[in-house]
Design a protein around this motif. Structure first.
Motif, PDB file in Angstrom:
ATOM      1  N   VAL A 167      39.059  41.661  44.876  1.00 55.23           N
ATOM      2  CA  VAL A 167      37.994  41.185  45.939  1.00 55.23           C
ATOM      3  C   VAL A 167      38.177  41.320  47.293  1.00 55.23           C
ATOM      4  N   ALA A 168      37.827  41.125  47.891  1.00 52.86           N
ATOM      5  CA  ALA A 168      37.243  41.272  49.252  1.00 52.86           C
ATOM      6  C   ALA A 168      36.263  39.865  49.858  1.00 52.86           C
ATOM      7  N   LEU A 169      37.114  38.762  50.776  1.00 46.13           N
ATOM      8  CA  LEU A 169      36.450  37.994  51.593  1.00 46.13           C
ATOM      9  C   LEU A 169      36.301  38.570  52.601  1.00 46.13           C
ATOM     10  N   THR A 170      35.023  38.101  53.060  1.00 46.60           N
ATOM     11  CA  THR A 170      34.906  38.322  54.927  1.00 46.60           C
ATOM     12  C   THR A 170      34.478  36.956  56.083  1.00 46.60           C
ATOM     13  N   TYR A 171      35.108  37.250  57.070  1.00 48.26           N
ATOM     14  CA  TYR A 171      35.773  36.085  57.867  1.00 48.26           C
ATOM     15  C   TYR A 171      35.277  36.493  59.271  1.00 48.26           C
ATOM     16  N   ARG A 172      33.518  36.746  59.456  1.00 52.82           N
ATOM     17  CA  ARG A 172      33.524  36.268  61.053  1.00 52.82           C
ATOM     18  C   ARG A 172      34.354  38.239  61.652  1.00 52.82           C
ATOM     19  N   GLY A 173      33.729  38.984  60.626  1.00 54.08           N
ATOM     20  CA  GLY A 173      34.090  40.616  61.637  1.00 54.08           C
ATOM     21  C   GLY A 173      35.172  40.786  60.651  1.00 54.08           C
ATOM     22  N   VAL A 174      35.842  39.689  60.047  1.00 55.46           N
ATOM     23  CA  VAL A 174      37.367  40.465  59.646  1.00 55.46           C
ATOM     24  C   VAL A 174      37.174  40.360  57.693  1.00 55.46           C
ATOM     25  N   MET A 175      37.960  41.835  56.892  1.00 54.03           N
ATOM     26  CA  MET A 175      37.720  41.384  56.041  1.00 54.03           C
ATOM     27  C   MET A 175      39.441  41.331  55.188  1.00 54.03           C
ATOM     28  N   LEU A 176      39.582  40.213  54.128  1.00 57.28           N
ATOM     29  CA  LEU A 176      40.090  40.097  53.788  1.00 57.28           C
ATOM     30  C   LEU A 176      40.048  41.028  52.264  1.00 57.28           C
ATOM     31  N   VAL A 177      41.310  42.014  52.067  1.00 54.24           N
ATOM     32  CA  VAL A 177      41.158  42.591  50.371  1.00 54.24           C
ATOM     33  C   VAL A 177      42.148  41.903  49.918  1.00 54.24           C
ATOM     34  N   LEU A 178      41.988  41.783  48.592  1.00 57.45           N
ATOM     35  CA  LEU A 178      42.707  40.785  47.251  1.00 57.45           C
ATOM     36  C   LEU A 178      43.097  41.787  46.405  1.00 57.45           C
ATOM     37  N   ILE A 179      44.010  42.321  45.983  1.00 55.52           N
ATOM     38  CA  ILE A 179      44.177  42.996  44.325  1.00 55.52           C
ATOM     39  C   ILE A 179      44.675  42.248  43.452  1.00 55.52           C
ATOM     40  N   PHE A 180      43.978  41.717  42.415  1.00 57.17           N
ATOM     41  CA  PHE A 180      44.445  41.050  41.450  1.00 57.17           C
ATOM     42  C   PHE A 180      45.971  41.625  40.626  1.00 57.17           C
ATOM     43  N   GLU A 181      46.308  41.326  40.019  1.00 52.27           N
ATOM     44  CA  GLU A 181      47.091  42.382  38.786  1.00 52.27           C
ATOM     45  C   GLU A 181      45.226  42.376  37.441  1.00 52.27           C
ATOM     46  N   GLU A 182      45.598  43.032  37.103  1.00 52.84           N
ATOM     47  CA  GLU A 182      44.548  43.816  35.646  1.00 52.84           C
ATOM     48  C   GLU A 182      44.815  42.385  34.893  1.00 52.84           C
ATOM     49  N   SER A 183      45.571  42.162  34.397  1.00 57.94           N
ATOM     50  CA  SER A 183      45.629  40.408  33.428  1.00 57.94           C
ATOM     51  C   SER A 183      44.957  39.675  34.508  1.00 57.94           C
ATOM     52  N   ALA A 184      44.973  39.457  35.261  1.00 56.34           N
ATOM     53  CA  ALA A 184      44.698  37.691  36.304  1.00 56.34           C
ATOM     54  C   ALA A 184      43.651  37.024  35.637  1.00 56.34           C
ATOM     55  N   GLN A 185      43.160  36.046  34.642  1.00 56.00           N
ATOM     56  CA  GLN A 185      42.038  35.279  34.581  1.00 56.00           C
ATOM     57  C   GLN A 185      41.025  35.191  35.330  1.00 56.00           C
ATOM     58  N   LEU A 186      40.750  35.922  36.492  1.00 53.80           N
ATOM     59  CA  LEU A 186      39.500  35.170  37.524  1.00 53.80           C
ATOM     60  C   LEU A 186      38.366  34.650  37.123  1.00 53.80           C
ATOM     61  N   ASP A 187      38.134  33.308  37.793  1.00 55.62           N
ATOM     62  CA  ASP A 187      37.391  32.895  37.776  1.00 55.62           C
ATOM     63  C   ASP A 187      36.263  32.029  38.847  1.00 55.62           C
ATOM     64  N   VAL A 188      35.372  31.720  38.730  1.00 56.37           N
ATOM     65  CA  VAL A 188      34.464  30.995  40.495  1.00 56.37           C
ATOM     66  C   VAL A 188      35.519  29.873  40.581  1.00 56.37           C
ATOM     67  N   LYS A 189      36.279  28.886  39.998  1.00 54.24           N
ATOM     68  CA  LYS A 189      36.806  28.394  40.151  1.00 54.24           C
ATOM     69  C   LYS A 189      38.641  28.283  41.128  1.00 54.24           C
ATOM     70  N   LEU A 190      39.233  29.473  40.906  1.00 53.52           N
ATOM     71  CA  LEU A 190      40.149  30.202  41.043  1.00 53.52           C
ATOM     72  C   LEU A 190      39.676  31.047  42.201  1.00 53.52           C
ATOM     73  N   LEU A 191      38.585  31.387  42.549  1.00 54.85           N
ATOM     74  CA  LEU A 191      38.375  32.952  44.054  1.00 54.85           C
ATOM     75  C   LEU A 191      38.062  31.318  44.638  1.00 54.85           C
TER      76      LEU A 191
END
Length: 233
Positions: free
Chosen positions: A83-107
């Protein structure tokens, strides 16, 4: 971890042919075609590069939101979800565990937690005023000599700054990166191979030809530095 991408790399290329295509479930187990070269088109200063697409805040509520999180494989950490989130020229890179249940609400909850000031100095909104001047101090300074720096640990590449200016997403302008000239680029490969050859155990090597200046290379552990000198003398 945080990455200052500074506008040098644009994901617009990944949204045009031959890379761009209709979003698929390729990033999930049993998904469709390869997810190589896929990314969202950044519409705002604050958006997901990988994560939630078509958020109501940047699309006027047209169409349902979806999730695109490519699978990544780390040499020591195993499989994960990017998962990569950009904020005004800064990028936050997140790596979740393979088993994590990612959905719109959580992200979305992760995004809000990362950008809202919390008073502890750890949000992107609070870190940006600290990162921007430090970044400018390094990147907006013109270097006296041309050079190339490479770190094999994280594949970081740094080129010397030269007078030509480019726009920075962190504000203002900065010198454009120059580094090696076209005629010098092919010479870096044999120098890199020499420094990397365990049989030679060579830490320093220089190259000089009749029609160009010296190229001086040095290696220390996982770091390599190439000094590019002009002139034929």
């Amino acid at each position: 971890y945080l990455v200052s991408f500074n506008g040098v790399v644009s994901n617009h290329k990944l949204n045009r042919g031959p890379f761009g295509r209709i979003p698929t479930a390729a990033s999930q187990p049993g998904g469709g075609s390869s997810s190589f070269g896929r990314a969202f088109l950044l519409a705002d200063d604050e958006d997901f590069l990988f994560g939630v697409s078509r958020r109501p805040s940047n699309s006027g509520g047209a169409g349902p939101a979806s999730v695109f999180v490519p699978a990544v494989y780390l040499a020591e950490g195993g499989a994960g979800q990017l998962v990569a989130l950009t904020y005004r020229g800064v990028m936050l890179v997140l790596i979740f565990e393979e088993s994590a249940q990612l959905d719109v609400k959580l992200l979305e909850s992760v995004r809000l937690a990362c950008i809202r000031p919390a008073g502890d100095g750890l949000s992107l909104a609070e870190l940006l005023p600290l990162i921007a001047p430090q970044h400018a101090q390094v990147m907006e300074r013109e270097d006296e000599y041309r050079f190339v720096y490479y770190n094999q640990t994280n594949h970081a590449l740094r080129l010397s700054n030269q007078p030509a200016t480019t726009r920075s997403l962190l504000g203002g302008t900065r010198p454009g990166s120059c580094g090696p000239k076209p005629g010098e680029r092919a010479l870096l490969c044999p120098l890199h191979a020499t420094l990397s050859d365990p049989r030679l155990k060579c830490r320093e090597v220089s190259w000089k030809s009749a029609d160009r200046g010296w190229i001086c290379a040095k290696r220390w552990r996982e770091r390599e530095f190439y000094l590019l000198l002009d002139g034929a003398s």
